[in-house]
Design a protein around this motif. Structure first.
Motif, mmCIF file in Angstrom:
data_model
loop_
_atom_site.group_PDB
_atom_site.id
_atom_site.type_symbol
_atom_site.label_atom_id
_atom_site.label_comp_id
_atom_site.label_asym_id
_atom_site.label_seq_id
_atom_site.Cartn_x
_atom_site.Cartn_y
_atom_site.Cartn_z
ATOM 1 N N VAL A 161 -10.674 -88.448 -55.637
ATOM 2 C CA VAL A 161 -11.933 -89.000 -56.296
ATOM 3 C C VAL A 161 -11.623 -89.069 -57.700
ATOM 4 N N TYR A 162 -11.938 -90.036 -58.525
ATOM 5 C CA TYR A 162 -11.758 -90.251 -59.675
ATOM 6 C C TYR A 162 -13.166 -90.634 -60.612
ATOM 7 N N GLU A 163 -13.542 -89.866 -61.426
ATOM 8 C CA GLU A 163 -14.684 -90.225 -62.296
ATOM 9 C C GLU A 163 -14.600 -90.182 -63.689
ATOM 10 N N LYS A 164 -14.420 -91.278 -64.502
ATOM 11 C CA LYS A 164 -14.334 -91.167 -65.741
ATOM 12 C C LYS A 164 -15.524 -90.769 -66.457
ATOM 13 N N SER A 165 -15.365 -90.198 -67.651
ATOM 14 C CA SER A 165 -16.384 -90.067 -68.717
ATOM 15 C C SER A 165 -16.568 -91.181 -69.805
ATOM 16 N N PRO A 166 -17.687 -91.716 -70.147
ATOM 17 C CA PRO A 166 -17.659 -92.612 -70.951
ATOM 18 C C PRO A 166 -17.017 -92.006 -72.299
ATOM 19 N N ALA A 167 -17.085 -90.972 -72.617
ATOM 20 C CA ALA A 167 -16.865 -90.041 -73.983
ATOM 21 C C ALA A 167 -15.465 -90.414 -74.042
ATOM 22 N N PRO A 168 -14.955 -90.931 -75.202
ATOM 23 C CA PRO A 168 -13.398 -91.312 -75.846
ATOM 24 C C PRO A 168 -12.459 -89.813 -75.802
ATOM 25 N N ASN A 169 -13.098 -88.819 -76.039
ATOM 26 C CA ASN A 169 -12.473 -87.417 -76.159
ATOM 27 C C ASN A 169 -12.469 -86.508 -74.866
ATOM 28 N N ALA A 170 -12.844 -86.980 -73.697
ATOM 29 C CA ALA A 170 -13.266 -86.369 -72.415
ATOM 30 C C ALA A 170 -11.956 -85.625 -71.964
ATOM 31 N N ILE A 171 -11.946 -84.243 -71.517
ATOM 32 C CA ILE A 171 -11.061 -83.446 -71.128
ATOM 33 C C ILE A 171 -10.535 -84.011 -69.684
ATOM 34 N N GLU B 240 -16.730 -80.219 -51.734
ATOM 35 C CA GLU B 240 -17.310 -78.975 -52.406
ATOM 36 C C GLU B 240 -17.725 -79.213 -53.899
ATOM 37 N N PHE B 241 -17.383 -80.328 -54.594
ATOM 38 C CA PHE B 241 -17.771 -80.467 -55.875
ATOM 39 C C PHE B 241 -18.520 -81.786 -55.932
ATOM 40 N N ALA B 242 -19.010 -82.393 -55.066
ATOM 41 C CA ALA B 242 -19.926 -83.364 -55.196
ATOM 42 C C ALA B 242 -20.963 -83.039 -56.118
ATOM 43 N N PRO B 243 -21.611 -82.164 -56.139
ATOM 44 C CA PRO B 243 -22.945 -81.661 -56.488
ATOM 45 C C PRO B 243 -22.837 -81.708 -58.154
ATOM 46 N N ILE B 244 -21.553 -81.393 -58.743
ATOM 47 C CA ILE B 244 -21.437 -81.444 -60.172
ATOM 48 C C ILE B 244 -20.435 -82.524 -60.840
ATOM 49 N N ILE B 245 -20.044 -83.556 -59.875
ATOM 50 C CA ILE B 245 -19.367 -84.423 -60.627
ATOM 51 C C ILE B 245 -19.904 -85.314 -61.589
ATOM 52 N N ASP B 246 -21.098 -85.857 -61.216
ATOM 53 C CA ASP B 246 -21.755 -86.592 -62.397
ATOM 54 C C ASP B 246 -21.882 -85.759 -63.610
ATOM 55 N N GLN B 247 -22.398 -84.584 -63.355
ATOM 56 C CA GLN B 247 -22.722 -83.864 -64.629
ATOM 57 C C GLN B 247 -21.422 -83.496 -65.446
ATOM 58 N N LEU B 248 -20.348 -83.366 -64.597
ATOM 59 C CA LEU B 248 -19.296 -82.947 -65.653
ATOM 60 C C LEU B 248 -18.795 -84.133 -66.442
ATOM 61 N N THR B 249 -19.110 -85.264 -66.087
ATOM 62 C CA THR B 249 -18.676 -86.445 -66.859
ATOM 63 C C THR B 249 -19.500 -86.871 -67.908
ATOM 64 N N LYS B 250 -20.741 -86.332 -68.081
ATOM 65 C CA LYS B 250 -21.551 -86.263 -68.989
ATOM 66 C C LYS B 250 -21.380 -85.434 -70.294
ATOM 67 N N GLU B 251 -21.686 -85.805 -71.337
ATOM 68 C CA GLU B 251 -21.401 -84.805 -72.701
ATOM 69 C C GLU B 251 -22.623 -83.822 -72.281
ATOM 70 N N ALA B 252 -22.091 -82.631 -72.915
ATOM 71 C CA ALA B 252 -22.779 -81.429 -72.971
ATOM 72 C C ALA B 252 -22.394 -80.416 -74.214
ATOM 73 N N THR B 253 -23.155 -79.279 -74.488
ATOM 74 C CA THR B 253 -22.701 -78.410 -75.476
ATOM 75 C C THR B 253 -22.450 -77.222 -74.696
ATOM 76 N N THR B 254 -21.260 -76.555 -75.387
ATOM 77 C CA THR B 254 -20.541 -75.225 -74.860
ATOM 78 C C THR B 254 -21.330 -74.361 -75.525
ATOM 79 N N SER B 255 -21.275 -72.896 -75.138
ATOM 80 C CA SER B 255 -21.981 -71.721 -75.685
ATOM 81 C C SER B 255 -21.242 -71.692 -77.352
ATOM 82 N N THR B 256 -20.302 -72.138 -77.477
ATOM 83 C CA THR B 256 -19.977 -72.009 -79.264
ATOM 84 C C THR B 256 -20.456 -73.289 -79.885
#
Length: 372
Positions: A68-78, A92-108
């Motif tokens: 499965v391959y889902e790309k983020s629209p962000a140019p600097n995605a990891i 196992e990972f289906a529930p979090i795939i879409d959220q992982l591709t979206k930009e979010a803020t880390t604890s730092t």
């Protein structure tokens, strides 16, 4: 398939029903799951759900590898490679795939998003079975090929659970030029006993003592399947190949016993339907027998001696209360450059299903330490 499920004969009288879950799956539970499989479960609905994601196959070393391959629209995605285990799959990972591709803020305070790549291990789901001598190291090699040569990433992050942790740790160790960070929820090293921890001057909190006891209980009464699949994988594989209810009993018991006792209640998504679609995937792709070969092909994967990987890239670890293995931070730090260790009081062996918000948040922390 439904007729076969419905017509499978189960005992009418079974003296151990309702006695002790340590005996294995309960007859009444199995009957309930079978009823739901026949009356409520809709494979077409599940197919449509799976097909929301982009699926690909590519030939690598004469094997057909599904991912499965889902790309983020962000140019600097990891780029993030998620590696499942047994009895898991890409589901196992289906529930979090879409959220992982979206930009979010880390604890730092860093912004993070991911290109998500989820391969099916060889012999699982839509990936072809490997040659008889295939090893974890072989799988690690072809997955690095997938990331670097097929998808064109120079560096990437990796996550592993169950057998996927063995593959991922091998990659973390060997491909130190391409692995920029690693996150684990399981490790290819045997958990230490309380006596071994004490000998190493490792003390546990009250919560950690519960997790340690859970791990020891599994080691004492929960690894019969491991011995069977490591020594006679063809026997159990062929015995259950054309028996959907048999696979439901064998696989379903693992999903239930290795998860949080409150699985199926928030935040867990690991309900009966989730178990049924995972078992259906194994049965309909005819990969139960080929999936268990990973045990007999890799008899020495799980180590007793802890050794440090040849990689200084950040290593992150998440511990979930009811996982079948427990590793305190002092042990994990022996294996690599441990930069983050989190312990969660909900969840088990399948955190992508059993506590997806926690796994999502912890994976995003890769962005706090990513420097490539």
């Amino acid at each position: 398939m439904l007729d076969q499920i419905q017509n499978t004969r189960l005992p009418e009288r079974f003296p151990y029903s309702g006695v002790d879950s340590s005996f294995g799956i309960d007859l009444d539970v199995l009957k309930a799951l079978r009823r739901e499989w026949v009356a409520d479960f809709n494979w077409k609905t599940e197919q449509d759900s799976m097909n929301q994601f982009n699926h690909y196959k590519t030939p690598i070393e004469n094997l057909s590898i599904h991912f499965v391959y889902e790309k983020s629209p962000a140019p600097n995605a990891i780029p993030l490679l998620l590696v499942h285990g047994w009895p898991g799959s890409f589901l196992e990972f289906a529930p979090i795939i879409d959220q992982l591709t979206k930009e979010a803020t880390t604890s730092t305070g860093k912004t993070v998003s991911f290109d998500v790549i989820i391969p099916s291990l060889r012999g699982f789901a839509f990936s072809s079975p490997p040659p008889p001598s295939w090893t974890i190291t072989d799988t690690a090699r072809i997955l690095n090929t997938l990331m670097v040569d097929v998808l064109g990433y120079e560096t990437y992050a990796i996550h592993g659970t169950d057998w996927g942790s063995a593959v991922s740790y091998d990659m973390y160790d060997k491909f130190n030029a391409t692995i920029g960070a690693a996150h684990f929820v399981f490790l290819p090293f045997y958990p230490q006993t309380p006596e071994e921890l004490a000998a190493g001057s490792i003390t546990l909190s009250e919560a950690e003592q519960v997790e340690e006891q859970n791990a020891m209980n599994w080691a004492n009464t929960g690894d019969g399947y491991f011995i069977e699949q490591s020594t006679k994988s063809s026997t159990v594989g062929l015995a259950l190949h054309d028996n959907p209810v048999g696979q439901l009993a064998w696989l379903g018991e693992k999903f239930m016993n290795w998860s949080d006792p409150n699985a199926g209640t928030g935040p867990s998504l690991l309900n009966h339907n989730e178990i049924l679609r995972s078992v259906s995937l194994y049965y309909l792709t005819e990969t139960f027998a080929s999936s268990v070969l990973i045990y007999s092909q890799n008899p020495n994967t799980w180590k007793t001696e802890y050794s440090k990987a040849r990689n200084d890239a950040p290593l992150l670890f998440s511990s979930f209360k009811y996982n079948v293995g427990f590793w305190p931070a002092r042990l994990v730090s022996k294996l690599g450059n441990l930069v983050l260790y989190r312990n969660h009081d909900f969840g088990g062996h399948f955190p992508g299903l059993d506590n997806p918000p926690a796994l999502l948040e912890d994976l995003r922390e890769i962005g706090s330490f990513w420097s490539r």
